[in-house]
Design a protein around this motif. Structure first.
Motif, PDB file in Angstrom:
ATOM      1  N   ALA A 243       0.786  -1.415  -0.193  1.00  0.00           N
ATOM      2  CA  ALA A 243       0.057  -0.081  -0.133  1.00  0.00           C
ATOM      3  C   ALA A 243       0.674   1.243   0.152  1.00  0.00           C
ATOM      4  CB  ALA A 243      -1.039   0.115   1.191  1.00  0.00           C
ATOM      5  N   ALA A 244       1.903   1.186   0.821  1.00  0.00           N
ATOM      6  CA  ALA A 244       3.055   2.316   1.074  1.00  0.00           C
ATOM      7  C   ALA A 244       3.566   2.502  -0.604  1.00  0.00           C
ATOM      8  CB  ALA A 244       3.812   2.315   2.020  1.00  0.00           C
ATOM      9  N   MET A 245       3.949   1.492  -1.129  1.00  0.00           N
ATOM     10  CA  MET A 245       4.526   1.469  -2.489  1.00  0.00           C
ATOM     11  C   MET A 245       3.661   2.165  -3.583  1.00  0.00           C
ATOM     12  SD  MET A 245       6.163  -2.242  -2.957  1.00  0.00           S
ATOM     13  CE  MET A 245       6.477  -3.139  -1.585  1.00  0.00           C
ATOM     14  N   ALA A 246       2.421   2.047  -3.740  1.00  0.00           N
ATOM     15  CA  ALA A 246       1.420   2.563  -4.327  1.00  0.00           C
ATOM     16  C   ALA A 246       1.391   3.967  -4.203  1.00  0.00           C
ATOM     17  CB  ALA A 246      -0.043   1.877  -4.115  1.00  0.00           C
ATOM     18  N   ARG A 247       1.324   4.370  -2.882  1.00  0.00           N
ATOM     19  CA  ARG A 247       1.312   5.782  -2.392  1.00  0.00           C
ATOM     20  C   ARG A 247       2.474   6.393  -2.963  1.00  0.00           C
ATOM     21  NH1 ARG A 247      -0.991   3.711   2.165  1.00  0.00           N
ATOM     22  NH2 ARG A 247       1.041   3.486   3.438  1.00  0.00           N
ATOM     23  N   ALA A 248       3.745   5.758  -2.727  1.00  0.00           N
ATOM     24  CA  ALA A 248       4.858   6.495  -3.425  1.00  0.00           C
ATOM     25  C   ALA A 248       4.831   6.475  -4.860  1.00  0.00           C
ATOM     26  CB  ALA A 248       5.935   5.234  -3.066  1.00  0.00           C
ATOM     27  N   ALA A 249       4.295   5.819  -5.499  1.00  0.00           N
ATOM     28  CA  ALA A 249       3.999   5.945  -7.108  1.00  0.00           C
ATOM     29  C   ALA A 249       3.175   7.104  -7.218  1.00  0.00           C
ATOM     30  CB  ALA A 249       3.424   4.691  -7.553  1.00  0.00           C
ATOM     31  N   ASP A 250       1.903   7.483  -6.294  1.00  0.00           N
ATOM     32  CA  ASP A 250       1.001   8.419  -6.543  1.00  0.00           C
ATOM     33  C   ASP A 250       1.910   9.541  -6.514  1.00  0.00           C
ATOM     34  OD1 ASP A 250      -1.396   6.916  -6.611  1.00  0.00           O
ATOM     35  OD2 ASP A 250      -1.590   7.061  -4.717  1.00  0.00           O
ATOM     36  N   ARG A 251       2.923   9.755  -5.430  1.00  0.00           N
ATOM     37  CA  ARG A 251       3.555  11.104  -5.252  1.00  0.00           C
ATOM     38  C   ARG A 251       4.761  11.325  -6.490  1.00  0.00           C
ATOM     39  NH1 ARG A 251       3.409   9.075  -0.028  1.00  0.00           N
ATOM     40  NH2 ARG A 251       5.340   7.804  -0.224  1.00  0.00           N
ATOM     41  N   ALA A 252       5.263  10.103  -6.748  1.00  0.00           N
ATOM     42  CA  ALA A 252       6.248  10.387  -8.088  1.00  0.00           C
ATOM     43  C   ALA A 252       5.454  10.902  -9.156  1.00  0.00           C
ATOM     44  CB  ALA A 252       6.893   8.939  -8.255  1.00  0.00           C
ATOM     45  N   LEU A 253       4.424  10.336  -9.652  1.00  0.00           N
ATOM     46  CA  LEU A 253       3.786  10.774 -10.609  1.00  0.00           C
ATOM     47  C   LEU A 253       3.222  12.277 -10.619  1.00  0.00           C
ATOM     48  CD1 LEU A 253       1.852   7.653 -12.014  1.00  0.00           C
ATOM     49  CD2 LEU A 253       3.511   8.680 -13.212  1.00  0.00           C
ATOM     50  N   GLU A 254       2.885  12.448  -9.606  1.00  0.00           N
ATOM     51  CA  GLU A 254       2.252  13.996  -9.314  1.00  0.00           C
ATOM     52  C   GLU A 254       3.417  14.937  -9.338  1.00  0.00           C
ATOM     53  OE1 GLU A 254      -0.061  17.138  -8.711  1.00  0.00           O
ATOM     54  OE2 GLU A 254      -0.631  15.067  -9.266  1.00  0.00           O
ATOM     55  N   ARG A 255       4.609  14.458  -8.832  1.00  0.00           N
ATOM     56  CA  ARG A 255       5.752  15.558  -8.730  1.00  0.00           C
ATOM     57  C   ARG A 255       6.395  15.662 -10.209  1.00  0.00           C
ATOM     58  NH1 ARG A 255      10.917  14.694  -4.911  1.00  0.00           N
ATOM     59  NH2 ARG A 255      12.241  16.564  -5.330  1.00  0.00           N
ATOM     60  N   HIS A 256       6.606  14.441 -10.857  1.00  0.00           N
ATOM     61  CA  HIS A 256       7.734  14.449 -11.881  1.00  0.00           C
ATOM     62  C   HIS A 256       6.959  14.659 -13.404  1.00  0.00           C
ATOM     63  CE1 HIS A 256      10.992  13.787  -9.282  1.00  0.00           C
ATOM     64  NE2 HIS A 256      10.433  12.729  -8.893  1.00  0.00           N
ATOM     65  N   LEU A 257       5.745  13.660 -13.375  1.00  0.00           N
ATOM     66  CA  LEU A 257       5.099  13.681 -14.681  1.00  0.00           C
ATOM     67  C   LEU A 257       3.497  14.089 -14.556  1.00  0.00           C
ATOM     68  CD1 LEU A 257       6.614  10.619 -16.152  1.00  0.00           C
ATOM     69  CD2 LEU A 257       6.891  12.971 -16.921  1.00  0.00           C
ATOM     70  N   PRO A 258       3.220  15.435 -13.969  1.00  0.00           N
ATOM     71  CA  PRO A 258       1.708  15.543 -13.509  1.00  0.00           C
ATOM     72  C   PRO A 258       0.852  15.604 -14.818  1.00  0.00           C
ATOM     73  CG  PRO A 258       3.147  17.449 -13.424  1.00  0.00           C
ATOM     74  CD  PRO A 258       4.122  16.380 -13.585  1.00  0.00           C
ATOM     75  N   GLU A 259       1.568  15.875 -16.012  1.00  0.00           N
ATOM     76  CA  GLU A 259       0.810  15.927 -17.100  1.00  0.00           C
ATOM     77  C   GLU A 259      -0.022  14.575 -17.562  1.00  0.00           C
ATOM     78  OE1 GLU A 259       4.923  15.272 -18.540  1.00  0.00           O
ATOM     79  OE2 GLU A 259       3.694  16.495 -16.865  1.00  0.00           O
ATOM     80  N   LEU A 260       0.875  13.739 -17.053  1.00  0.00           N
ATOM     81  CA  LEU A 260       0.314  12.328 -17.567  1.00  0.00           C
ATOM     82  C   LEU A 260      -0.930  11.803 -16.625  1.00  0.00           C
ATOM     83  CD1 LEU A 260       3.584  10.000 -17.681  1.00  0.00           C
ATOM     84  CD2 LEU A 260       2.152  10.587 -19.493  1.00  0.00           C
ATOM     85  N   ARG A 261      -1.742  11.102 -17.344  1.00  0.00           N
ATOM     86  CA  ARG A 261      -2.982  10.862 -16.557  1.00  0.00           C
ATOM     87  C   ARG A 261      -3.080   9.794 -15.528  1.00  0.00           C
ATOM     88  NH1 ARG A 261      -6.835   9.167 -21.568  1.00  0.00           N
ATOM     89  NH2 ARG A 261      -4.859   8.332 -22.343  1.00  0.00           N
ATOM     90  N   PHE A 262      -2.460   8.546 -15.745  1.00  0.00           N
ATOM     91  CA  PHE A 262      -2.458   7.495 -14.498  1.00  0.00           C
ATOM     92  C   PHE A 262      -1.670   6.146 -15.103  1.00  0.00           C
ATOM     93  CE2 PHE A 262      -6.705   7.222 -16.772  1.00  0.00           C
ATOM     94  CZ  PHE A 262      -6.483   5.932 -16.916  1.00  0.00           C
ATOM     95  N   THR A 263      -1.396   5.505 -14.226  1.00  0.00           N
ATOM     96  CA  THR A 263      -0.951   4.105 -14.335  1.00  0.00           C
ATOM     97  C   THR A 263      -1.789   3.159 -13.544  1.00  0.00           C
ATOM     98  OG1 THR A 263       1.329   4.790 -14.723  1.00  0.00           O
ATOM     99  CG2 THR A 263       1.047   2.387 -14.117  1.00  0.00           C
ATOM    100  N   THR A 264      -2.218   2.094 -14.008  1.00  0.00           N
ATOM    101  CA  THR A 264      -2.980   1.248 -13.701  1.00  0.00           C
ATOM    102  C   THR A 264      -2.045   0.031 -13.254  1.00  0.00           C
ATOM    103  OG1 THR A 264      -3.513  -0.298 -15.593  1.00  0.00           O
ATOM    104  CG2 THR A 264      -5.014   1.477 -14.963  1.00  0.00           C
ATOM    105  N   ALA A 265      -2.285  -0.557 -12.186  1.00  0.00           N
ATOM    106  CA  ALA A 265      -1.212  -1.563 -11.770  1.00  0.00           C
ATOM    107  C   ALA A 265      -2.121  -2.732 -10.608  1.00  0.00           C
ATOM    108  CB  ALA A 265      -0.167  -1.092 -10.938  1.00  0.00           C
ATOM    109  N   VAL A 266      -1.386  -3.859 -10.564  1.00  0.00           N
ATOM    110  CA  VAL A 266      -1.430  -4.846  -9.506  1.00  0.00           C
ATOM    111  C   VAL A 266      -0.153  -4.889  -8.923  1.00  0.00           C
ATOM    112  CG1 VAL A 266      -2.063  -7.176  -8.962  1.00  0.00           C
ATOM    113  CG2 VAL A 266      -3.386  -5.923 -10.510  1.00  0.00           C
ATOM    114  N   LEU A 267      -0.219  -4.619  -7.347  1.00  0.00           N
ATOM    115  CA  LEU A 267       1.071  -5.071  -6.546  1.00  0.00           C
ATOM    116  C   LEU A 267       0.516  -6.014  -5.572  1.00  0.00           C
ATOM    117  CD1 LEU A 267       1.919  -1.168  -5.530  1.00  0.00           C
ATOM    118  CD2 LEU A 267       2.464  -2.596  -7.816  1.00  0.00           C
TER     119      LEU A 267
END
Length: 438
Positions: A243-267
């Motif tokens: 769950a924390a890994m998923a939140r880390a990915a949230d933050r990384a996308l928002e910080r570095h590539l905010p113009e991208l829409r999203f990534t779907t995933a299963v962890l």
């Protein structure tokens, strides 16, 4: 020849191979292998499987003219690649022994040993020696590959896209096998991968695995997936849970590539002792649970928003808060749901991206999950996971009407106590001299 003398010669060949390889460039590895085996009266050719796992391609060893490529589906060499078992053939009155070329248990291709006068493919000592030689050579191929382009070029039938170059360098080997589990993956079209990727890591008694699909196409999607994978690996290596890994990915996308829409995933995390599976599904198609060759159901728990959207929607846990531990169908942590499933020995999990099911079938309709399930139950059976996945992917591609509009990525995970036994070349062969005697 006496057994002791035979062992000494094989030991000398292995040492010679190591010494020759030390300063060899990747493009020289074919010639290095041939030179090390020549004192044994063997003529060795190395074949690597192409990226799509359809053809075995010879590694050049100038000045000798290379043999022709060999189709996987219709040749003795191809049977060796598919089954990971040695086979013999006779060409122009001379015997040839074909051995799988493995980096550990990852299938790289095959080795062709041309036997000298008096050599017999039925000789247990010869089989053991060729297997040992091949084990070392497989490792050397894998370790030399990043140092130049020659071995990569052998495996490619055409030029790769920029996104594919990026993601292929980030992903782990296509197959991992231990005594308790198997992981195998395949990506298509491998030369134009956009945002699809997979990852895994075995640490102590836990197997982490994941699949990703970033919205969009080409390099922008690939950059998004690269950011997600890097963030998740950093969190995982920092001791954080899924769950924390998923939140880390949230933050990384928002910080570095905010113009991208999203990534779907299963962890997911699998306890290799108990079979306890914990997983988070970030807007991705549910994994399929396969038991005794039949698809039992989809695992539809662990739902949260796609990666890149969770942080914006306020699903972040409080700073320093860890994941809750417990049992039951799901554990809610900081707004994220971590689902649980208890696997049985021999169970398989198939993770896939939506390109596998949203493609148009030959009947004009959407291929769908039903089409994928039908192929799983028809084509995979009891085959070892890497071969099961190769056939499944090729069957799916054959069932589509033209080229899929989106990437197709498949990840197969098997929890089985005897997983390794079916992946070793001599696991079912006649008794072989102990390795220690070499």
């Amino acid at each position: 020849m006496a057994a002791s003398e035979d062992r000494r010669q094989w030991r000398a060949a292995v040492v010679d191979l190591l010494q020759r390889d030390r300063l060899a460039q990747p493009d020289e590895l074919g010639a290095v292998a041939a030179a090390a085996a020549a004192p044994l009266g063997l003529d060795v050719w190395v074949y690597l499987v192409d990226q799509e796992q359809r053809v075995l391609l010879p590694v050049p060893r100038p000045p000798a003219a290379p043999p022709p490529p060999l189709p996987v589906e219709s040749t003795v060499a191809g049977q060796v690649f598919m089954t990971v078992r040695p086979r013999a053939s006779t060409v122009d009155g001379r015997q040839r022994l074909w051995m799988p070329l493995l980096d550990g248990t990852e299938r790289l291709g095959v080795l062709e040993f041309g036997l000298g006068d008096g050599g017999s493919a039925d000789d247990p000592g010869l089989l053991a020696g060729c297997d040992l030689f091949g084990q070392l050579l497989g490792h050397l191929v894998a370790t030399k590959m990043p140092y130049g382009d020659a071995l990569l070029q052998v495996r490619r039938q055409r030029r790769m896209s920029e996104a594919s170059e990026l993601l292929w360098r980030l992903q782990p080997p296509m197959t991992f096998v231990s005594e308790r589990a198997v992981v195998s993956a395949i990506l298509e079209p491998c030369y134009e991968v956009g945002g699809d990727a997979f990852d895994y890591a075995a640490n102590d008694g836990t197997l982490f695995f994941a699949i990703f699909d970033t919205a969009g196409h080409e390099l922008r999607a690939g950059l998004g997936t690269a950011v997600v994978m890097s963030a998740i690996r950093a969190a995982r290596r920092g001791g954080e849970g899924i769950a924390a890994m998923a939140r880390a990915a949230d933050r990384a996308l928002e910080r570095h590539l905010p113009e991208l829409r999203f990534t779907t995933a299963v962890l997911a995390e699998l306890d290799l002792d108990s079979g306890r599976l914990r997983y988070v599904n970030a807007g991705h198609p549910p994994p399929l649970l396969i038991r005794r060759g039949r698809v039992v159901r989809g695992l539809d728990g662990g739902k949260r928003l796609p990666l890149g959207l969770g942080e914006a929607a306020g699903l972040s846990a409080a700073p320093g808060r860890g994941e809750a531990a417990g049992r039951g169908d799901a554990v809610v942590v900081g707004g994220d749901e971590v689902a649980e499933e208890l696997l049985e020995r021999g169970d398989r999990l198939l993770l896939y991206t939506d390109g596998a099911t949203e493609a148009v079938g030959r009947d004009g309709g959407v291929f769908g999950v039903e089409g994928l399930v039908e192929l799983v139950e028809r084509d995979t059976g009891e085959l070892p996971a890497p071969e099961a996945l190769r056939r499944l992917c090729h069957s799916a591609l054959a069932g589509y009407a033209g080229t899929p509009a989106d990437d197709v990525t498949l990840l197969l995970v098997e929890w089985a106590q005897d997983a390794a036994r079916r992946m070793l070349p001599l696991a079912t062969a006649d008794p072989i001299p102990p390795w220690g005697e070499f």
